[in-house]
Design a protein around this motif. Structure first.
Motif, PDB file in Angstrom:
ATOM      1  N   GLY A  29      -9.458   1.958   2.566  1.00  0.00           N
ATOM      2  CA  GLY A  29      -9.962   2.308   1.241  1.00  0.00           C
ATOM      3  C   GLY A  29     -11.440   2.051   1.068  1.00  0.00           C
TER       4      GLY A  29
ATOM      5  N   VAL B  43       0.824  -1.208   0.000  1.00  0.00           N
ATOM      6  CA  VAL B  43       0.000   0.000   0.000  1.00  0.00           C
ATOM      7  C   VAL B  43       0.862   1.264   0.000  1.00  0.00           C
ATOM      8  CG1 VAL B  43      -1.717   1.283   1.365  1.00  0.00           C
ATOM      9  CG2 VAL B  43      -1.997  -1.170   0.979  1.00  0.00           C
TER      10      VAL B  43
ATOM     11  N   ARG C  99      -5.321   2.918  -5.026  1.00  0.00           N
ATOM     12  CA  ARG C  99      -5.693   1.624  -5.620  1.00  0.00           C
ATOM     13  C   ARG C  99      -5.537   1.690  -7.141  1.00  0.00           C
ATOM     14  NH1 ARG C  99      -9.677  -1.660  -3.636  1.00  0.00           N
ATOM     15  NH2 ARG C  99     -10.456  -0.015  -2.283  1.00  0.00           N
TER      16      ARG C  99
ATOM     17  N   LEU D  37      -5.097  -4.035   0.628  1.00  0.00           N
ATOM     18  CA  LEU D  37      -6.023  -3.092   1.253  1.00  0.00           C
ATOM     19  C   LEU D  37      -7.016  -3.825   2.150  1.00  0.00           C
ATOM     20  CD1 LEU D  37      -6.699  -0.700  -1.763  1.00  0.00           C
ATOM     21  CD2 LEU D  37      -5.555  -0.095   0.389  1.00  0.00           C
TER      22      LEU D  37
ATOM     23  N   ALA E 249      -6.402   6.069   0.146  1.00  0.00           N
ATOM     24  CA  ALA E 249      -6.083   4.669  -0.176  1.00  0.00           C
ATOM     25  C   ALA E 249      -6.868   4.202  -1.389  1.00  0.00           C
ATOM     26  CB  ALA E 249      -6.366   3.774   1.032  1.00  0.00           C
TER      27      ALA E 249
END
Length: 185
Positions: free
Chosen positions: A77, A49, A93, A64, A89
């Motif tokens: 996320g 991440v 992605r 995640l 987050a």
């Protein structure tokens, strides 16, 4: 695993994609010699991440899912839309690596990743966006990529549905049937 409130092929496709995400993560752990459920797994997820652009999107999504947001406590996320850490987050992605599967049109994997992200974090997207991306999951998983004109037709049709209909339909064909039956009245 995320369960879609809409059933049919979209729910089956999401389950298949989630299984592929878990399989990629298992292979990733094996590659790094890390056991599932350990502190090392959490540390590896944190590493992924920290720079998502170095990893395949399925690995990023799996990482995640193994981390909790320090602000809201949800899966990183996937928290509420007003959680800044989850927003960040979720954005990271989309920096992950996408490699189209063999014998699929260029961009199919990107579409699949976006549709998966929307289906897995539905509360972060509007009802019509959820409908379109979730209905598109089976098509993308089958290795097909709608043309721009096709996608625009799907969107125009979805825009004609009531919000409750958007949540219930399970295929683009059902959307077309619903709209056709209205014209026939």
């Amino acid at each position: 695993m995320t369960a879609l409130p809409r059933g049919g092929r979209p729910a089956e496709a999401l389950a298949a994609v989630e299984a592929s995400i878990e399989e990629c993560w298992r292979r990733f752990l094996t590659e790094y010699g890390v056991a599932a459920g350990t502190r090392e797994e959490t540390e590896l997820a944190e590493t992924v991440v920290a720079d998502t652009s170095d990893f395949a999107w399925r690995v990023v999504d799996a990482a995640l899912g193994r981390l909790r947001c320090p602000e809201c406590g949800n899966e990183l996320g996937a928290g509420p839309t007003d959680c800044q850490k989850c927003d960040q987050a979720n954005g990271f992605r989309f920096a992950a690596v996408e490699i189209d599967r063999p014998a699929t049109p260029r961009g199919t994997e990107h579409g699949l990743r976006v549709a998966t992200a929307v289906a897995r974090t539905r509360h972060r997207y509007g009802v019509r966006a959820r409908c379109g991306f979730e209905l598109g999951l089976p098509v993308l998983l089958d290795g097909e990529l709608p043309s721009t004109a096709q996608a625009q037709r799907y969107r125009a049709a979805i825009d004609k549905l009531a919000e409750d209909e958007c949540e219930r339909v399970t295929s683009f064909e059902e959307v077309t049937r619903r709209l056709s039956s209205r014209r026939g009245r």
